[in-house]
Motif scaffolding. Structure first.
Motif, short mmCIF file in Angstrom:
data_model
loop_
_atom_site.label_atom_id
_atom_site.label_comp_id
_atom_site.label_asym_id
_atom_site.label_seq_id
_atom_site.Cartn_x
_atom_site.Cartn_y
_atom_site.Cartn_z
N GLN A 17 0.84 -1.21 0.00
CA GLN A 17 0.00 0.00 0.00
C GLN A 17 0.87 1.25 0.00
O GLN A 17 0.58 2.21 -0.71
N LYS A 18 1.93 1.25 0.80
CA LYS A 18 2.83 2.41 0.86
C LYS A 18 3.52 2.60 -0.49
O LYS A 18 3.66 3.72 -0.97
N GLN A 69 1.10 4.18 -2.86
CA GLN A 69 0.94 5.59 -2.50
C GLN A 69 2.13 6.41 -3.00
O GLN A 69 1.95 7.49 -3.59
#
Length: 160
Positions: free
Chosen positions: A95-96, A99
């Motif tokens: 997820q990071k 992002q």
């Protein structure tokens, strides 16, 4: 019974971890560090476990790749408690990464827009000197600016 001398006072920890006392206090308040209170006469001292040097290094490494202190807290404590959930860590890291890739894409578009704006302003300066009337500016600059805004909007929507 002699006191445990392996625990560090805040100044010693900050020095060993190459950080500031304020950073150590902040991390301690957030529950990122292991500490204990010790009464010495009328004064209360906070002592830090020697493992805190390594904890601070891990915190700074995680921050450097984009994780917030809140995101770091649970993972760090789970790691030291031997309860690290690899599947959860993999998902959070993916997820990071997504992002950061989105931010990278937006930055690339912004660099392109700013570069084009510089070109337009240099062109306008060459044609009209350092000053330009409002109508000429609106015709050349605003039309070009709208095209760039549309480009940025389209780029951002591709990553949502």
């Amino acid at each position: 019974m002699s006191p445990d001398n392996s625990f560090l006072l805040i100044g010693a920890l900050a020095t060993k971890a190459n950080t500031t006392k304020d950073t150590v206090r902040h991390y301690d308040q957030l529950g990122l560090l292991k500490s204990r209170k010790r009464q010495a006469g009328s004064r209360l001292y906070t002592e830090f476990h020697p493992e805190c040097v390594e904890r601070i290094e891990l915190i700074k490494s995680a921050q450097a790749i984009g994780f917030t202190l809140t995101e770091i807290k649970d993972s760090l404590n789970d790691y030291y408690d031997g309860q690290l959930d690899i599947d959860l860590q993999l998902m959070l890291t993916q997820q990071k990464l997504a992002q950061v890739r989105k931010q990278q894409s937006n930055i690339s578009v912004m660099v392109e827009l700013l570069s084009e704006r510089v070109e337009v302003l240099e062109y306008m300066k060459a044609d009209h000197g350092s000053k330009i009337d409002v109508e000429t500016c609106k015709k050349k600059y605003m039309n070009n600016d709208q095209n760039h805004t549309d480009s940025l909007t389209n780029s951002s929507s591709n990553f949502e």
